[in-house]
Write an enzyme that holds these catalytic residues in place. Structure first.
Site, short mmCIF file in Angstrom:
data_model
loop_
_atom_site.label_atom_id
_atom_site.label_comp_id
_atom_site.label_asym_id
_atom_site.label_seq_id
_atom_site.Cartn_x
_atom_site.Cartn_y
_atom_site.Cartn_z
N ARG A 89 10.31 -1.20 -5.22
CA ARG A 89 9.17 -1.07 -6.01
C ARG A 89 8.99 0.33 -6.62
NH1 ARG A 89 3.84 -3.42 -3.35
NH2 ARG A 89 3.31 -3.69 -5.44
N ASP A 125 -1.48 4.79 -6.47
CA ASP A 125 -0.10 4.51 -6.08
C ASP A 125 0.56 5.75 -6.46
OD1 ASP A 125 -1.15 1.55 -6.05
OD2 ASP A 125 0.70 1.68 -5.01
N GLY A 169 0.79 -1.12 0.01
CA GLY A 169 0.01 0.01 0.09
C GLY A 169 0.94 1.17 -0.12
N ALA A 170 0.58 2.26 -0.89
CA ALA A 170 1.63 3.27 -1.11
C ALA A 170 2.10 3.90 0.20
CB ALA A 170 0.95 4.21 -2.27
O1 MRU Z 1 0.91 -4.25 -4.50
P1 MRU Z 1 0.06 -3.25 -3.53
O2 MRU Z 1 -0.68 -4.35 -2.54
O3 MRU Z 1 0.99 -2.50 -2.62
O4 MRU Z 1 -1.02 -2.29 -4.01
C1 MRU Z 1 -1.73 -1.57 -3.28
C2 MRU Z 1 -2.59 -0.67 -4.14
O5 MRU Z 1 -2.64 -0.68 -5.26
C3 MRU Z 1 -3.27 0.31 -3.42
O6 MRU Z 1 -4.51 0.84 -3.68
C4 MRU Z 1 -2.54 1.62 -3.25
O7 MRU Z 1 -1.33 1.67 -2.78
C5 MRU Z 1 -3.21 2.75 -2.28
S1 MRU Z 1 -3.02 2.17 -0.61
C6 MRU Z 1 -3.82 3.46 0.31
#
Ligand code: MRU
Length: 368
Positions: A109, A257, A67-68
């Site tokens: 990432r 993200d 999650g970002a």
């Molecule tokens: O691969 P992830 O689980 O890190 O992807 C997360 C997402 O796409 C979320 O929707 C995004 O980071 C927003 S979290 C507040």
């Protein structure tokens, strides 16, 4: 327009049954980062203690923390861990260690911009403090990471406040991936809006996309909503169109993200498809994200790097092979939703709508 650091959280505190996604334990000098290991959910609540930069890098890369915003906060503390080892070193060695830690973490990432934003903040403070006494400079670097964490918590609360009026008084909300407390230091982004709306008395039912291939919806959002006692139904990703056709969904909300200067938004793979479906079914599609997720150096979505992940996540996720060994696989982890499909972007500074470059510049411009 509020400065994020001045927004005060006013949403209800985290349910005691949702453990903190991340927390720094101990002093800046000898402490460490404790993460809730999200690869173990929903079966087990296990924690992972990170005492070295490499531990944090591994945790981000393998989605133990994801999650970002949460990635950003974890990485900020990761830089501090890299500095602990050179606490008493010469200023040049101290600066080099800050750069090395930041670079290692930035290589984990590529899509979520919060990662780069957060490590750069701590790196800059470390550079500025390099000539200060050892204890003071480490304290300053740690304080910057702590500030990033606290700002994120406040931003989540403000996003909830700004978004709750956009939710129907009663009806279905579809969400994708996990943009909740597991993805941030606070209540989340998309889910913070839902929590705030429910706290305000709205009767919402959340449809949770499973979110192939790593099942952040099924494993994490479904679990988080159950802990919070929010009515929710899990669907496979490919059921989304039909669920909309049946009239079960009145609004769609996701996190982000990275958001480009024109509003094009990168989020978990499958988000673009949902936005197209929302358009077809005349359902409003909202994105919820803090200002730290905007990247005004990217003109549009074509400039956003999209992470590609291992084929095994598709062919043998969670330990069971579900595709022939020799099949070619393409596994982009994110996609980009064009700005014109987004009804509004809910930020801690207010709602950006229509999603146009000038409106984005006005709300986000100053901090970038
Ligand atoms: O691969 P992830 O689980 O890190 O992807 C997360 C997402 O796409 C979320 O929707 C995004 O980071 C927003 S979290 C507040």
């Amino acid at each position: 327009m509020n400065d994020a650091s001045r927004t005060s959280p006013d949403s209800p505190p985290l349910s005691p049954s949702v453990p903190p996604t991340l927390q720094w334990l101990g002093t800046p000098h000898t402490g460490y980062l404790r993460l809730l290991d999200q690869t173990q959910l929903p079966l087990q609540c296990r924690f992972r203690d990170c005492r070295r930069v490499e531990d944090v890098a591994e945790a981000i890369r393998s989605l133990r923390v994801r999650g970002a915003p949460a990635i950003g906060v974890a990485a900020a503390y990761g830089v501090v861990l890299g500095l602990q080892a050179v606490r008493k070193a010469h200023a040049d060695a101290w600066r080099s260690a800050a750069d090395a830690a930041a670079e290692r973490l930035a290589a984990t990432r590529p899509t979520a911009v919060n990662l780069f934003w957060a490590v750069d903040r701590v790196r800059k403070v470390a550079h500025d403090a390099a000539a200060s006494p050892p204890d003071e400079r480490l304290q300053r670097a740690w304080h910057e990471a702590k500030t990033i964490e606290e700002e994120d918590r406040a931003m989540c609360a403000a996003i909830g406040r700004h978004g709750r009026d956009l939710m129907p008084d009663r009806g279905g909300v579809l969400t994708h991936c996990n943009a909740g407390s597991l993805a941030t230091a606070g209540d989340g982004t998309a889910l913070a809006v839902i929590y705030a709306a429910v706290a305000a008395g709205k009767q919402l039912h959340v449809y949770v996309d499973e979110t192939r291939p790593l099942l952040q919806g099924a494993r994490l959002t479904a679990w988080e909503l159950l802990q919070r006692e929010i009515p929710a139904t899990l669907i496979v990703d490919s059921a989304a169109a039909w669920v909309m056709q049946e009239g079960r969904v009145q609004v769609i909300i996701t996190g982000a993200d990275r958001i480009a200067a024109n509003g094009d938004t990168a989020n978990k793979i499958g988000t673009y498809m949902l936005a197209q479906l929302a358009h077809t079914h005349a359902i409003p599609f909202y994105v919820a994200a803090p200002s730290s997720t905007f990247d005004l150096t990217r003109n549009d979505g074509r400039d956003i790097p999209i992470e590609r992940r291992a084929a095994e996540e598709v062919t043998e996720g969670f330990g069971r092979r579900t595709a022939p060994r020799d099949i070619d696989v393409y596994n982009p982890a994110f996609d980009v939703t064009p700005a014109e499909l987004i009804r509004g972007i809910i930020t801690e500074r207010g709602v950006i709508s229509p999603v146009e470059p000038e409106n984005i510049r006005q709300v986000i411009g100053q901090s970038s």
